[in-house]
Scaffold this motif. Structure first.
Motif, PDB file in Angstrom:
ATOM      1  N   ARG A 196       0.790  -1.226   0.000  1.00  0.00           N
ATOM      2  CA  ARG A 196       0.000   0.000   0.000  1.00  0.00           C
ATOM      3  C   ARG A 196       0.820   1.272   0.000  1.00  0.00           C
ATOM      4  NH1 ARG A 196      -4.309  -1.594   4.509  1.00  0.00           N
ATOM      5  NH2 ARG A 196      -5.078   0.504   4.160  1.00  0.00           N
ATOM      6  N   ASP A 197       1.977   1.259  -0.642  1.00  0.00           N
ATOM      7  CA  ASP A 197       2.706   2.502  -0.864  1.00  0.00           C
ATOM      8  C   ASP A 197       2.662   2.800  -2.362  1.00  0.00           C
ATOM      9  OD1 ASP A 197       4.281   4.709  -0.799  1.00  0.00           O
ATOM     10  OD2 ASP A 197       6.143   3.636  -0.391  1.00  0.00           O
ATOM     11  N   LEU A 198       1.467   3.056  -2.850  1.00  0.00           N
ATOM     12  CA  LEU A 198       1.259   3.262  -4.280  1.00  0.00           C
ATOM     13  C   LEU A 198       2.102   4.392  -4.841  1.00  0.00           C
ATOM     14  CD1 LEU A 198      -2.572   3.026  -4.964  1.00  0.00           C
ATOM     15  CD2 LEU A 198      -0.759   1.470  -5.699  1.00  0.00           C
ATOM     16  N   LEU A 199       2.217   5.487  -4.070  1.00  0.00           N
ATOM     17  CA  LEU A 199       2.872   6.683  -4.596  1.00  0.00           C
ATOM     18  C   LEU A 199       4.295   6.388  -5.054  1.00  0.00           C
ATOM     19  CD1 LEU A 199       1.562   9.254  -1.961  1.00  0.00           C
ATOM     20  CD2 LEU A 199       0.862   9.089  -4.356  1.00  0.00           C
ATOM     21  N   SER A 200       5.013   5.561  -4.314  1.00  0.00           N
ATOM     22  CA  SER A 200       6.379   5.248  -4.733  1.00  0.00           C
ATOM     23  C   SER A 200       6.409   4.074  -5.715  1.00  0.00           C
ATOM     24  CB  SER A 200       7.269   4.969  -3.525  1.00  0.00           C
ATOM     25  OG  SER A 200       6.938   3.740  -2.927  1.00  0.00           O
ATOM     26  N   ALA A 201       5.522   3.105  -5.533  1.00  0.00           N
ATOM     27  CA  ALA A 201       5.534   1.955  -6.444  1.00  0.00           C
ATOM     28  C   ALA A 201       5.244   2.395  -7.875  1.00  0.00           C
ATOM     29  CB  ALA A 201       4.512   0.915  -5.987  1.00  0.00           C
TER      30      ALA A 201
ATOM     31  N   ALA B 194      -2.786   9.037   6.060  1.00  0.00           N
ATOM     32  CA  ALA B 194      -1.802   8.236   6.788  1.00  0.00           C
ATOM     33  C   ALA B 194      -2.259   6.791   6.950  1.00  0.00           C
ATOM     34  CB  ALA B 194      -1.521   8.855   8.153  1.00  0.00           C
ATOM     35  N   THR B 195      -3.556   6.536   6.834  1.00  0.00           N
ATOM     36  CA  THR B 195      -4.027   5.149   6.887  1.00  0.00           C
ATOM     37  C   THR B 195      -3.752   4.458   5.552  1.00  0.00           C
ATOM     38  OG1 THR B 195      -6.255   5.643   6.100  1.00  0.00           O
ATOM     39  CG2 THR B 195      -5.869   5.860   8.462  1.00  0.00           C
ATOM     40  N   ARG B 196      -3.364   5.236   4.559  1.00  0.00           N
ATOM     41  CA  ARG B 196      -2.852   4.724   3.292  1.00  0.00           C
ATOM     42  C   ARG B 196      -3.847   3.887   2.511  1.00  0.00           C
ATOM     43  NH1 ARG B 196       2.880   2.641   5.331  1.00  0.00           N
ATOM     44  NH2 ARG B 196       3.111   1.951   3.193  1.00  0.00           N
ATOM     45  N   ALA B 201     -10.319   6.642  -0.067  1.00  0.00           N
ATOM     46  CA  ALA B 201     -10.409   8.009   0.465  1.00  0.00           C
ATOM     47  C   ALA B 201     -10.686   9.009  -0.652  1.00  0.00           C
ATOM     48  CB  ALA B 201      -9.115   8.367   1.200  1.00  0.00           C
ATOM     49  N   LEU B 202     -10.139   8.746  -1.832  1.00  0.00           N
ATOM     50  CA  LEU B 202     -10.374   9.668  -2.945  1.00  0.00           C
ATOM     51  C   LEU B 202     -11.838   9.640  -3.372  1.00  0.00           C
ATOM     52  CD1 LEU B 202      -7.122   9.023  -5.013  1.00  0.00           C
ATOM     53  CD2 LEU B 202      -7.775  11.160  -3.876  1.00  0.00           C
ATOM     54  N   PHE B 203     -12.441   8.469  -3.473  1.00  0.00           N
ATOM     55  CA  PHE B 203     -13.849   8.421  -3.872  1.00  0.00           C
ATOM     56  C   PHE B 203     -14.738   9.106  -2.839  1.00  0.00           C
ATOM     57  CE2 PHE B 203     -18.116   6.784  -4.365  1.00  0.00           C
ATOM     58  CZ  PHE B 203     -18.312   6.944  -5.723  1.00  0.00           C
ATOM     59  N   ALA B 204     -14.324   9.024  -1.576  1.00  0.00           N
ATOM     60  CA  ALA B 204     -15.129   9.648  -0.519  1.00  0.00           C
ATOM     61  C   ALA B 204     -15.244  11.165  -0.704  1.00  0.00           C
ATOM     62  CB  ALA B 204     -14.546   9.315   0.853  1.00  0.00           C
ATOM     63  N   ILE B 205     -14.292  11.759  -1.430  1.00  0.00           N
ATOM     64  CA  ILE B 205     -14.403  13.198  -1.722  1.00  0.00           C
ATOM     65  C   ILE B 205     -15.670  13.452  -2.536  1.00  0.00           C
ATOM     66  CG2 ILE B 205     -13.353  15.100  -3.019  1.00  0.00           C
ATOM     67  CD1 ILE B 205     -10.612  13.912  -2.278  1.00  0.00           C
ATOM     68  N   GLY B 229      -0.219  13.177   3.205  1.00  0.00           N
ATOM     69  CA  GLY B 229      -0.265  12.334   4.402  1.00  0.00           C
ATOM     70  C   GLY B 229       0.140  10.901   4.101  1.00  0.00           C
ATOM     71  N   ALA B 230      -0.343  10.379   2.960  1.00  0.00           N
ATOM     72  CA  ALA B 230       0.031   9.010   2.577  1.00  0.00           C
ATOM     73  C   ALA B 230       1.528   8.928   2.305  1.00  0.00           C
ATOM     74  CB  ALA B 230      -0.755   8.585   1.340  1.00  0.00           C
ATOM     75  N   ASP B 231       2.051   9.953   1.656  1.00  0.00           N
ATOM     76  CA  ASP B 231       3.477   9.978   1.321  1.00  0.00           C
ATOM     77  C   ASP B 231       4.329  10.035   2.593  1.00  0.00           C
ATOM     78  OD1 ASP B 231       5.856  10.216  -0.079  1.00  0.00           O
ATOM     79  OD2 ASP B 231       5.455  12.235  -0.837  1.00  0.00           O
ATOM     80  N   VAL B 232       4.009  10.976   3.466  1.00  0.00           N
ATOM     81  CA  VAL B 232       4.792  11.156   4.700  1.00  0.00           C
ATOM     82  C   VAL B 232       4.695   9.912   5.586  1.00  0.00           C
ATOM     83  CG1 VAL B 232       4.939  12.470   6.860  1.00  0.00           C
ATOM     84  CG2 VAL B 232       4.682  13.671   4.670  1.00  0.00           C
ATOM     85  N   ALA B 233       3.481   9.379   5.752  1.00  0.00           N
ATOM     86  CA  ALA B 233       3.303   8.217   6.634  1.00  0.00           C
ATOM     87  C   ALA B 233       4.081   7.003   6.122  1.00  0.00           C
ATOM     88  CB  ALA B 233       1.821   7.874   6.771  1.00  0.00           C
ATOM     89  N   ALA B 234       4.144   6.865   4.788  1.00  0.00           N
ATOM     90  CA  ALA B 234       4.871   5.720   4.231  1.00  0.00           C
ATOM     91  C   ALA B 234       6.362   5.824   4.509  1.00  0.00           C
ATOM     92  CB  ALA B 234       4.638   5.632   2.722  1.00  0.00           C
ATOM     93  N   ARG B 235       6.846   7.030   4.702  1.00  0.00           N
ATOM     94  CA  ARG B 235       8.278   7.231   4.881  1.00  0.00           C
ATOM     95  C   ARG B 235       8.689   7.305   6.337  1.00  0.00           C
ATOM     96  NH1 ARG B 235       7.508   5.702   0.248  1.00  0.00           N
ATOM     97  NH2 ARG B 235       6.089   7.382  -0.223  1.00  0.00           N
ATOM     98  N   ILE B 236       7.939   8.023   7.150  1.00  0.00           N
ATOM     99  CA  ILE B 236       8.393   8.230   8.538  1.00  0.00           C
ATOM    100  C   ILE B 236       7.519   7.513   9.550  1.00  0.00           C
ATOM    101  CG2 ILE B 236       9.309  10.507   7.926  1.00  0.00           C
ATOM    102  CD1 ILE B 236       7.058  11.726   9.649  1.00  0.00           C
ATOM    103  N   GLY B 237       6.506   6.743   9.086  1.00  0.00           N
ATOM    104  CA  GLY B 237       5.594   6.155  10.050  1.00  0.00           C
ATOM    105  C   GLY B 237       4.834   7.260  10.753  1.00  0.00           C
TER     106      GLY B 237
END
Lengths: 288, 288
Positions: A196-201, B194-196, B201-205, B229-237
């Motif tokens: 679930r790290d789509l952005l980098s994959a 961050a829940t990735r 989440a995009l469709f919920a918009i 948030g998805a990007d940051v969470a994937a990198r730093i937890g």
């Protein structure tokens, strides 16, 4: 009992003449809601009656949306056939539109329109247990938790739309024009997508090409696997024993089934046209 | 020592006249690599010398890519200033292009071109420790693990590009035309992102708009928050004590810093132009 049913989607529509619960005639074309305007539906319905029979007509799908003929509301979850029947929107004495279904909770807001007929139809036909997780892949993939035969909760994922955006525009478009098959590249994508790290994959598709690690012939299958893998993993985790009931045509259904199998789950494929006919017949019978 | 340096990106370029490590003149325009063709660079370099001074020129960025002037290779990680200097591509005796950097591993393939000058420059200038995690937000956001002053590992996320695709095309485009600010909607997006589970989440918009739960004025900020948030969470937890060094202009840098703060981390902002000037000066001095 004979009537005509139309599953009127955004880009396509399917028409059925249904007699005693069996589709005795059907047609499919690309006159979806985006190809129509509100003032054209009355004439279009007359044409359908000329082709399919001068019969009552039940319409479902985007025909009842803001971009359709007449906006019908959404019934709240939990929703069953009886819930939909109570909110049928009658255009005239023998023409009605089925409402959509909504999750009316700001924290998990979601809507469907058209899918509810297939979902509840699959249960009505006995193809799916009354307590089950269902999946309808597509541009906007629906995941639906059915409890005691009612739609109690659902989540929509933009899986297919995102694949289309990546294929049509931007950095990866030129790499993703190939066909998608469920071979090794797809499987690799599913496993990567499950993290679930789509952005980098997604960017790695580009880097792998530049560095000579992946052939573009495999890129579309890998990207499809990434997105479907992310979608499936978010819903079922990576270990699930109960099967997921996948309502789809053969191609997309097979891809989702393979992804579920790769991630430790299993799938039962349910034909979407059969489910629609069973669902719309149940609505027609309960209304009468 | 005086020379001219150009940070030649895909859509823009920045030119600097650098004297003893200080940018004494600079210009910025939109003649990025996509606005050029390979046969126009020689004349363009002559024009730059007319405007910035008849001096040696060091070029970095997409000018050295397949869509640029002349393709320069990628040096492997770990990479420092000295590594780049050894692989400078000389066009003539006083015109050279800086190579890119690659992660040459099929399981984590990645490339950068242009960012390496800012990254190593930030360390050379003393703005970033020799052991640190750096982040360069943008169309393709780079996350870089610096060890002993060398780029040892990096990951690229398509964060900015995906936001652009969603803004430009498809279901959400009409909702995302507003400005992005780092207020409550952005913060909510960061936490959801961050829940990735981006796909849902995009469709919920869309669903939140249809059900009246979110105003479109907030949708772009929320969507930006989701992706960042998805990007940051994937990198730093979600819990990290060491700060991340964010190399960016003010707007995007502030958004990433806010996302890191919301997810339990912290950020130190580093100006990207200053980092570039320090990096390109180090390359020039070490080559001489």
């Amino acid at each position: 009992v004979t009537f005509v049913a139309v599953d009127w989607g955004t880009t396509n529509r399917r028409m059925f003449r249904i007699k005693d619960g069996v589709a005795v005639a059907s047609e499919r074309d690309d006159k979806g809601a985006t190809a129509m305007s509100a003032d054209k539906y009355a004439a279009e319905i007359a044409t359908i009656r000329t082709r399919m029979g001068d019969l009552p007509i039940l319409l479902a799908g985007m025909v009842g949306s803001t971009i359709g003929w007449r906006e019908t509301g959404y019934v709240p979850t939990p929703a069953g056939i009886a819930t939909l029947v109570r909110q049928l929107q009658w255009i005239d004495a023998r023409t009605a539109i089925v409402p959509g279904v909504a999750m009316r909770d700001p924290a998990s807001a979601d809507v469907m329109r058209g899918e509810e007929v297939q979902l509840l139809g699959a249960v009505a036909a006995g193809s799916v247990p009354r307590d089950a997780l269902l999946c309808q892949p597509g541009t906007h993939c629906k995941w639906v938790w059915m409890e005691n035969g009612l739609i109690t909760r659902f989540i929509t994922a933009m899986t297919g739309e995102l694949f289309g955006l990546l294929r049509g525009h931007g950095l990866l478009a030129s790499q993703l024009s190939g066909a998608v098959s469920d071979g090794d590249a797809f499987a690799e994508g599913v496993r990567h997508g499950a993290t679930r790290d789509l952005l980098s994959a997604l960017f790695a598709i580009r880097a792998s090409k530049l560095l000579g690690y992946r052939n573009d012939a495999d890129a579309a299958s890998y990207a499809s696997g990434l997105l479907i893998g992310a979608d499936v993993a978010a819903r079922i985790g990576t270990a699930r024993s109960a099967p997921v009931y996948v309502i789809a045509g053969p191609v997309l259904g097979d891809l989702y089934a393979r992804a579920m199998s790769l991630l430790g789950g299993s799938a039962v494929l349910v034909d979407s046209d059969t489910a629609f006919v069973a669902g719309i017949t149940s609505i027609w019978e309960q209304h009468a």
